[in-house]
Design an enzyme around this catalytic site. Structure first.
Site, short mmCIF file in Angstrom:
data_model
loop_
_atom_site.label_atom_id
_atom_site.label_comp_id
_atom_site.label_asym_id
_atom_site.label_seq_id
_atom_site.Cartn_x
_atom_site.Cartn_y
_atom_site.Cartn_z
N ARG A 108 -37.94 -37.25 29.48
CA ARG A 108 -39.22 -36.79 29.69
C ARG A 108 -40.07 -38.01 28.91
NH1 ARG A 108 -42.97 -31.33 30.35
NH2 ARG A 108 -41.88 -31.54 32.19
N HIS A 135 -43.33 -36.81 39.08
CA HIS A 135 -42.36 -35.62 38.45
C HIS A 135 -41.46 -35.12 39.60
CE1 HIS A 135 -41.46 -32.24 35.93
NE2 HIS A 135 -42.55 -31.56 36.02
N GLN A 138 -39.86 -31.52 39.77
CA GLN A 138 -40.61 -30.47 40.06
C GLN A 138 -40.95 -30.31 41.88
OE1 GLN A 138 -42.40 -28.11 37.83
NE2 GLN A 138 -42.72 -27.13 39.92
N ASP A 227 -52.72 -28.22 40.03
CA ASP A 227 -52.18 -28.97 38.60
C ASP A 227 -53.12 -28.82 37.62
OD1 ASP A 227 -50.42 -29.66 36.78
OD2 ASP A 227 -50.22 -31.80 37.65
N CYS A 267 -47.09 -25.82 39.48
CA CYS A 267 -45.97 -26.45 38.53
C CYS A 267 -46.05 -25.68 37.28
CB CYS A 267 -45.67 -27.95 38.47
SG CYS A 267 -47.24 -28.53 37.32
N ARG A 295 -36.52 -24.42 39.48
CA ARG A 295 -36.20 -25.73 39.04
C ARG A 295 -34.59 -25.86 38.59
NH1 ARG A 295 -40.29 -28.18 36.08
NH2 ARG A 295 -38.78 -29.83 35.72
N1 CP Z 1 -43.53 -27.61 35.20
C1 CP Z 1 -43.12 -28.25 34.26
O1 CP Z 1 -42.57 -29.19 34.20
O2 CP Z 1 -43.27 -27.67 33.01
P1 CP Z 1 -42.81 -28.06 31.53
O3 CP Z 1 -43.85 -29.06 31.26
O4 CP Z 1 -43.04 -26.86 30.68
O5 CP Z 1 -41.53 -28.50 31.49
N1 NVA Z 2 -49.46 -33.18 35.43
C1 NVA Z 2 -49.00 -32.25 34.39
C2 NVA Z 2 -47.85 -31.57 34.95
C3 NVA Z 2 -47.13 -30.81 33.75
C4 NVA Z 2 -45.76 -30.28 34.31
C5 NVA Z 2 -48.79 -33.08 33.20
O1 NVA Z 2 -48.27 -34.17 33.31
O2 NVA Z 2 -49.19 -32.61 32.19
#
Ligand code: CP
Ligand code: NVA
Length: 308
Positions: A108, A135, A138, A227, A267, A295
């Site tokens: 990540r 992402h 997700q 989101d 998400c 997930r």
């Molecule tokens: N939806 C998602 O990726 O959640 P986290 O940021 O908690 O991993």
């Molecule tokens: N768009 C959001 C998704 C979180 C899972 C972010 O990047 O923070």
């Protein structure tokens, strides 16, 4: 080497294989304990390293459980606690070391380029656990959740409300092209999808509507998604952005304009009272908790596909 960095990198056939295997595996472990391994343990004796440059609850937990259910293990590496392209070790050397120790890496990152660069140096697959640009895990899991509720997503209509220019909306546009569903994005002009993804959508004949009218965005919709208005590391004036996005809040009134059997997806984490009201996220149409659970199942399938 099979990496999983963007949905657009893969064929519709491969993506369908991943979703279908996730469905089968999920069904085959009914009654199992949460972390008990699947009967065939395809990841037995194998392990995954996970690096998080940004916070995470779901991705961290679900990949760990996924590795366990596949019969393997995972280790979480804090980028500040390892030699990760800084100090006296290059990113290339860190990648070489991980290649010796584990079978797959999940990253990540705040910068999509890190994924591509790290992936280049690894001799094992890399999975994108969220970047500033996409992402994919997700959205793959969301396809699984949609299809469990309402059958094949092909030909259906999905609506996206709010920030139309973030990692989730980019991956959703790619998924619309690959799984052939109609996508209606309701967002202010300022937060509309970027040129690059729009170019991809055009080339790939995505049935995409971008509108500044929230009501039009949810018309005939089978699934309404939103989101966080301000993503992690989004360097904007939060107050100004939230004000501009306010008309795109998913509330009961807006949900009523979608199809009666439409589901609501998010998400998570969620800005309650901002992009969605409590009434909707805690209401009957919401599938957000199952989304989080799925997930695990989608990612098991992604790990397996990368290693097959
Ligand atoms: N939806 C998602 O990726 O959640 P986290 O940021 O908690 O991993
Ligand atoms: N768009 C959001 C998704 C979180 C899972 C972010 O990047 O923070």
């Amino acid at each position: 080497m099979k990496n999983f960095i963007n949905i657009s990198d893969h064929s519709s056939i491969d993506l369908r294989v991943i979703i279908d295997e996730a469905k089968i595996r999920k069904l085959s472990r009914k009654g199992f304990n949460k972390s008990a391994p699947d009967d065939d343990k395809p990841f037995e004796g194998k392990s995954m390293a996970m690096i998080f440059e940004k916070p995470s609850t779901r991705t961290r937990m679900s990949f760990d459980i996924a590795a366990k259910q596949l019969g393997g293990s995972s280790i979480i590496l804090n980028p500040d606690g390892i030699h990760y392209g800084k100090g006296d070790e290059t990113l290339k050397d860190t990648a070489k070391i991980l290649t010796e120790y584990v079978d797959i890496v999940m990253l990540r990152t705040s910068s999509h380029k890190n994924l591509e660069e790290f992936g280049k140096y690894l001799d094992i697959p890399i999975i994108n656990g969220l970047s500033d640009k996409s992402h994919p895990c997700q959205i793959m899991s969301d396809i699984l959740t949609y299809e469990e509720s309402n059958g094949s997503i092909t030909g259906k209509t999905v609506s996206w409300l709010g920030d139309g220019d973030n990692n989730m909306s980019n991956s959703l546009i790619e998924a619309a092209g690959k799984f052939k569903f109609n996508l209606r994005i309701g967002c202010p002009k300022k937060y509309a999808p970027g040129k690059k993804i729009l170019g991809w959508a055009k080339e790939n004949k995505v049935n995409l509507l971008i509108t500044q009218k929230p009501d039009d965005a949810v018309k005939n919709s089978d699934c309404v998604m939103t989101d966080k208005w301000v993503s992690m590391n989004d360097k904007v004036n939060k107050k100004t952005k939230k004000k501009v996005l306010k008309p795109f809040q998913v509330n009961k009134k807006l949900m009523k304009k979608a199809n009666s059997n439409a589901i609501f997806m998010h998400c998570l984490p969620v800005g309650r009272g901002e992009e969605v009201t409590d009434e909707v996220i805690d209401g009957k149409q919401s599938v957000v908790w199952r989304q989080a659970l799925n997930r695990v199942h989608a990612q098991k399938s992604i790990i397996k596909w990368c290693l097959d």
